[in-house]
Design a protein around this motif. Structure first.
Motif, PDB file in Angstrom:
ATOM      1  N   ASN A 185       0.808  -1.224   0.000  1.00  0.00           N
ATOM      2  CA  ASN A 185       0.000   0.000   0.000  1.00  0.00           C
ATOM      3  C   ASN A 185       0.840   1.273   0.000  1.00  0.00           C
ATOM      4  O   ASN A 185       0.290   2.374  -0.132  1.00  0.00           O
ATOM      5  N   ASP A 186       2.141   1.146   0.159  1.00  0.00           N
ATOM      6  CA  ASP A 186       3.015   2.318   0.155  1.00  0.00           C
ATOM      7  C   ASP A 186       3.355   2.669  -1.298  1.00  0.00           C
ATOM      8  O   ASP A 186       4.424   2.328  -1.818  1.00  0.00           O
ATOM      9  N   HIS A 230      -2.264   7.566  -8.502  1.00  0.00           N
ATOM     10  CA  HIS A 230      -2.403   7.436  -7.043  1.00  0.00           C
ATOM     11  C   HIS A 230      -1.504   8.408  -6.294  1.00  0.00           C
ATOM     12  O   HIS A 230      -1.720   8.667  -5.112  1.00  0.00           O
TER      13      HIS A 230
END
Length: 416
Positions: A185-186, A230
């Motif tokens: 998720n990083d 993102h």
């Protein structure tokens, strides 16, 4: 933070019952705030105040190591490597004495020493220090902890600087594999890892051209681009993407596509740049990274236009584009020199902006004539003036007049 620190010190000055270590903490915190503002000289003053107060408090002596480490960081930013090295290793030795070898504080000491040695181009010793830090972080935090992986990144950087691109790629790919498994998720870190992998492959290609290196570099750039949806707030990273893409296209001789890549990057980075002079503004200029990205994009654009002009045959239209790109670059360099706080700009930037000036001067020299000779003379005078001003300030910061004058003379002789 600085304001409230001063208020706290005013209150403490009338209270003799307050322990010196508490006052030292405030000075240290103010030093941290000054570092965030880019005011490294003021930070140094605060750290020395904290050291003196801690020395007076016998029980706090082990914690002097953190202040010496902070001093090393300040002098590293000021490019005073001798003092940075002195305080970094002084901090490390104190940490090894008070906290022993297998301690997180000692690991940080090895890490700081490794970073400094990388700057000093002592890459083998830097790698050894980062390996020591890595082992401690792995023992305490785990083999796949972020702190341990950070050491892989530093080791990769050293191998890149040594030209050992295969070893650099191994360490960077190891980081990417662990992050993909444990920290999926990083997205920001993932994007930066793809950026570094693409850059190492590009450097490997420049050193030894091969189709595989180009393909892998483009592959990682494509992976990086996929994250922009993102991480759109990181426009500096997007600027890096277009810098590397233009480099690849330029190496392949696709000059028009390379120019489009430069222009796209500039369209993303430029809106974030300040529209006014920040030199009289008492707050830190938070756009330094944007300015650097814009400088590198303009540098690529100038070199690409010059290569394109040489390859396709000079034309008035291309000459005009080169002139415009160079003028934009020149104005941005001037802005960076003006807006540096307390003269504490990164002096290595002097060497960075030399490239496009030299490229432009060589380009003008290749087609002698009244108009180009005039531009050539103006360009040489301009860079000499900037160089003299920058080195004069460097002498003042470091208090080493003789060394500054010698370095300036060598640089001016190279220009001549």
């Amino acid at each position: 933070a600085v304001y409230f620190g001063e208020k706290a010190l005013d209150i403490l000055s009338g209270n003799r019952a307050i322990e010196k270590r508490e006052e030292a903490v405030i000075h240290s915190q103010m030093g941290n705030a000054y570092i965030s503002l880019g005011l490294y000289r003021k930070a140094i003053e605060k750290y020395f105040s904290a050291i003196e107060l801690k020395k007076a408090d016998i029980g706090s002596n082990p914690y002097l190591a953190s202040e010496y480490a902070n001093l090393a960081v300040c002098y590293l930013y000021l490019l005073d490597y001798d003092l940075a090295k002195k305080y970094a290793f002084q901090s490390l030795e104190m940490k090894r004495e008070y906290f022993q070898e297998n301690h997180l504080s000692t690991a940080y000491g090895y890490n700081l020493a490794g970073v400094l040695l990388n700057y000093l181009q002592d890459h083998q010793q830097s790698i050894k220090n980062h390996h020591k830090a890595k082992r401690i972080y792995e023992n305490i935090l785990g083999l796949e902890s972020r702190k341990a992986l950070d050491q892989h990144r530093h080791i990769s950087s050293n191998f890149t600087n040594l030209g050992n691109y295969d070893s650099a790629l191994w360490h960077m790919q190891h980081i990417r594999n662990i992050y993909a498994k444990n920290y999926a998720n990083d997205l920001r870190s993932a994007a930066r890892q793809y950026s570094e992998l693409a850059n190492i492959h590009l450097l490997k290609y420049a050193n030894s051209p091969s189709e595989m290196s180009v393909d892998l570099s483009m592959k990682y750039l494509d992976s990086l681009a996929a994250y922009f949806d993102h991480t759109t707030s990181d426009i500096v990273l997007q600027g890096d993407y277009y810098i590397m893409k233009s480099k690849i296209l330029r190496h392949l001789g696709a000059y028009e596509k390379a120019l489009l890549s430069c222009q796209k990057g500039l369209s993303i980075v430029s809106p974030g740049l300040p529209e006014k002079d920040f030199s009289k503004n008492p707050v830190a200029d938070s756009t330094a990274d944007l300015k650097n990205a814009a400088v590198w994009l303009l540098e690529q654009k100038i070199d690409c236009l010059i290569d394109f002009s040489i390859q396709s045959g000079r034309s008035d239209e291309l000459d005009l584009l080169i002139d415009k790109a160079f003028q934009s670059f020149d104005l941005l360099v001037e802005n960076i020199l003006i807006t540096s706080f307390s003269g504490e700009a990164n002096v290595s930037f002097l060497e960075e902006f030399m490239g496009p000036y030299n490229s432009y001067i060589k380009f003008l020299s290749s087609n002698p004539g009244k108009e180009t000779d005039k531009k050539l003379l103006e360009s040489i005078q301009k860079i000499k003036a900037k160089t003299f001003r920058f080195y004069t300030r460097l002498k003042k910061w470091k208090g080493d007049k003789k060394k500054g004058e010698l370095e300036l003379q060598v640089l001016l002789e190279q220009l001549e």
